[in-house]
Design a protein around this motif. Structure first.
Motif, PDB file in Angstrom:
ATOM      1  N   LYS A 493       0.929  -1.097   0.218  1.00 22.31           N
ATOM      2  CA  LYS A 493      -0.033  -0.086   0.219  1.00 22.31           C
ATOM      3  C   LYS A 493       0.713   1.341  -0.041  1.00 22.31           C
ATOM      4  O   LYS A 493       0.605   2.122  -0.720  1.00 22.31           O
ATOM      5  CB  LYS A 493      -1.124   0.053   1.349  1.00 22.31           C
ATOM      6  CG  LYS A 493      -2.149  -1.024   1.073  1.00 22.31           C
ATOM      7  CD  LYS A 493      -2.829  -1.220   2.067  1.00 22.31           C
ATOM      8  CE  LYS A 493      -3.864  -2.376   1.925  1.00 22.31           C
ATOM      9  NZ  LYS A 493      -4.230  -2.830   3.103  1.00 22.31           N
ATOM     10  N   ASP A 497       1.032   4.456  -2.733  1.00 21.06           N
ATOM     11  CA  ASP A 497       0.879   5.815  -2.253  1.00 21.06           C
ATOM     12  C   ASP A 497       2.016   6.621  -2.875  1.00 21.06           C
ATOM     13  O   ASP A 497       1.735   7.480  -3.557  1.00 21.06           O
ATOM     14  CB  ASP A 497       1.220   6.040  -0.709  1.00 21.06           C
ATOM     15  CG  ASP A 497      -0.064   5.538  -0.165  1.00 21.06           C
ATOM     16  OD1 ASP A 497      -1.018   5.595  -0.366  1.00 21.06           O
ATOM     17  OD2 ASP A 497       0.062   5.256   1.203  1.00 21.06           O
ATOM     18  N   TYR A 500       1.593   7.558  -6.545  1.00 25.96           N
ATOM     19  CA  TYR A 500       0.901   9.034  -6.960  1.00 25.96           C
ATOM     20  C   TYR A 500       1.407  10.158  -6.221  1.00 25.96           C
ATOM     21  O   TYR A 500       0.838  11.362  -6.117  1.00 25.96           O
ATOM     22  CB  TYR A 500      -0.558   8.745  -6.259  1.00 25.96           C
ATOM     23  CG  TYR A 500      -1.561   8.074  -7.159  1.00 25.96           C
ATOM     24  CD1 TYR A 500      -1.892   8.681  -8.166  1.00 25.96           C
ATOM     25  CD2 TYR A 500      -1.680   6.569  -6.803  1.00 25.96           C
ATOM     26  CE1 TYR A 500      -2.836   7.742  -9.124  1.00 25.96           C
ATOM     27  CE2 TYR A 500      -2.560   5.771  -7.803  1.00 25.96           C
ATOM     28  CZ  TYR A 500      -2.992   6.303  -9.161  1.00 25.96           C
ATOM     29  OH  TYR A 500      -3.703   5.604  -9.730  1.00 25.96           O
ATOM     30  N   ARG A 501       2.627  10.008  -5.655  1.00 25.70           N
ATOM     31  CA  ARG A 501       3.506  10.931  -5.117  1.00 25.70           C
ATOM     32  C   ARG A 501       4.045  11.712  -6.234  1.00 25.70           C
ATOM     33  O   ARG A 501       4.512  11.127  -7.413  1.00 25.70           O
ATOM     34  CB  ARG A 501       4.528  10.597  -4.278  1.00 25.70           C
ATOM     35  CG  ARG A 501       4.954  11.354  -2.964  1.00 25.70           C
ATOM     36  CD  ARG A 501       5.812  11.089  -2.237  1.00 25.70           C
ATOM     37  NE  ARG A 501       5.465   9.696  -1.440  1.00 25.70           N
ATOM     38  CZ  ARG A 501       6.207   8.720  -0.804  1.00 25.70           C
ATOM     39  NH1 ARG A 501       7.402   8.958  -0.769  1.00 25.70           N
ATOM     40  NH2 ARG A 501       5.660   8.110  -0.011  1.00 25.70           N
TER      41      ARG A 501
END
Ligand code: PLP
Length: 502
Positions: A493, A497, A500-501
């Motif tokens: 997960k 994350d 999408y940084r």
């Protein structure tokens, strides 16, 4: 590995549910949670640079620009990025991923896409051409997969990919069982080697997933399937072939079992649907797997893999229109009007359906047969080469998805060494191994030989320096062996994350 982890691993083999329980309670201890978070952050710091290679080379756009960029500048950026990314897969360094990739074929599909880029089959009145394409894609796929052309009612729909086809089929069985048999807690029986999309389907559709083991050849255990069926079973699944080891499950036996016990049977031919029929014609030993078997009630076959369409299409097929109806969604009292859609999406890219149709009719049976011949001949050469490397062995007896492992070396180190030579192979676990899914990219002159040369060199490097630090091998090793699966899930997960940084 420390003694605690070893003990957990052992316990995991004896009683995995107990380990889940232990993990849940362990993670309530603040020190444990802090350590997990620190380890995850450290791991992410290691993988992030590879994930974001453009971070300091291209401007980051986090807000819609006040004034639009000139189109030629946008296109220049796109071309720059494309140039950096094309060569690797074009030259055959990837496992699977791009299944055709010939520049002329791509240019042709792009032209078809451009002609249809505004089309949306949700508006069948505006774009009846897309309806025609989709109906014909389904018919051609059904015909290839054993439906008798005139007499059979085998039918289906298009979807966005293998995962959606599988989700749709599982939802269909769930809804049919609820409607026709009043089953409220539906169960699906799935070999451990079936694609993760089935786990996703179970999670999304609120179904219980019952996993059955595979035999020494990585084919589903029929006796275990027979034991697992109960009155809540709504579907039994087999792969043709499976993603990890490329082995075709005993579909004839499994589907017959399903038929005898009055349950559905789904053949997941996402990977093999557009290879196995031609392989059989070419004289390869292909066990029956499609609608020729009376117990097979649904199938998934990916046009965007060996159907050589652009990414974003797959076909899900059903034995009867009555079964397909459970896939559909309709609502008659919505203020927005009468609404219906056959799959999960509402609006859909008609251009992808057009490009898929164009791929199928332009390649033709002869083209598919030739492509399959090239792929299987290349795979045979690669398998022969791997078998000549004493430190490696091939799992099962696959046709073209070749999983290999080592009894003496860390296979993930070999994968890392191959990565340094440019190869993007798939790391698998349970058991630890790596696979190469052979595509038309590998049939280009010299690619198979280069793969084998690099593999021999990689094995030598790992033999010389088995304890090299760094790379992805420790991450894979940890993910493969750590009994705390919740921790591994959290790391994945954190990885998402990071995607999408900015
Ligand atoms: C056997 C099998 N089923 C399903 C899928 C899922 O397909 P997709 O990635 O198109 O969703 C794959 C993908 O490789 C597969 O190999």
């Amino acid at each position: 590995m420390d003694p605690f982890e070893l003990a957990l691993q052992h316990l995991n083999r004896l009683n995995p549910r107990l380990v889940v329980w232990i993990e849940k309670h362990l993670r309530k201890i603040p020190a444990v949670q802090q350590k997990i978070e620190a380890d995850t952050t450290a791991l992410m710091a290691e993988v992030l640079p590879a994930l974001k290679p453009y971070a300091d080379r291209f401007e980051t756009v986090a807000e819609i620009p006040d004034q639009g960029e000139p189109r030629d500048r946008v296109l220049a950026t796109m071309n720059d990025l494309k140039r950096r990314e094309t060569q690797r897969w074009q030259d055959g360094y990837a496992s699977g991923a791009v299944y055709h990739g010939d520049p002329d074929h791509i240019a042709f599909l792009n032209r078809v896409y451009a002609l249809n880029s505004q089309a949306n089959p949700l508006h069948a009145d505006l774009w009846p051409s897309i309806t025609k394409f989709e109906a014909e894609i389904v018919a051609m796929t059904a015909d290839m997969l054993g439906a008798r052309p005139t007499a059979d009612p085998v039918c289906g729909t298009l979807s966005s990919g293998g995962t959606e086809s599988i989700l749709l089929a599982m939802k269909t069985y769930r809804d049919r069982a609820r409607e026709e048999k009043g089953i409220r807690r539906p169960e699906m029986i799935v070999p451990v080697t079936a694609h993760a999309a089935f786990d996703k389907a179970a999670a999304y559709c609120g179904m219980k997933m019952v996993k059955i083991p595979v035999d020494r050849n990585f084919r589903a255990d029929v006796a275990a399937a027979a034991r697992a069926i109960n009155r809540r079973t709504v579907v039994l699944v087999g792969s043709a072939p499976s993603f990890p080891h490329g082995m075709v499950d005993p579909i004839a036996e499994l589907s017959e079992l399903a038929r005898a016990r009055g349950t559905g049977f789904h053949t997941d031919a996402c990977l093999g649907g557009f290879i196995l029929p031609w392989a059989a014609e070419l004289g390869y030993a292909v066990p029956p797997f499609d609608f020729r078997l009376p117990g097979v009630t649904s199938m998934s076959a990916d046009t965007h893999k060996y159907g050589y369409a652009a990414k974003g299409t797959s076909v899900v097929l059903y034995r009867t229109p009555e079964l397909r109806r459970y896939q559909y969604f309709t609502i008659a009292d919505w203020p927005g009007g009468l609404y219906f859609s056959p799959s999960f999406a509402g609006s859909r890219p008609g251009a992808l359906s057009a490009a898929c149709w164009a791929a199928m009719v332009s390649i033709g049976k002869d083209g598919y047969r030739q492509a399959t011949r090239h792929i299987l001949e290349t795979a045979a050469e690669i398998k022969k080469g791997i078998r000549q490397i004493p430190e490696l062995y091939i799992l099962g007896n696959p046709l073209w998805v070749i999983a290999f492992a080592s009894a003496s070396l860390d296979i993930y180190r070999i994968m890392d060494a191959m990565g340094h030579k440019g190869w993007s192979l798939n790391g698998l676990h349970r058991p630890n191994c790596v696979h190469l899914c052979v595509t038309l990219r590998h049939t280009q002159t010299g690619v198979a030989q280069r793969f084998l040369e690099d593999l021999r060199a990689a094995v030598e490097e790992v033999k010389q320096a088995p304890d090299t630090e760094g790379g992805m091998a420790p991450v894979y090793g940890m993910a493969a062996n750590l009994p705390l699966r919740g921790v591994v899930g959290d790391i994945l997960k954190a990885y998402m994350d990071a995607l999408y940084r900015l």
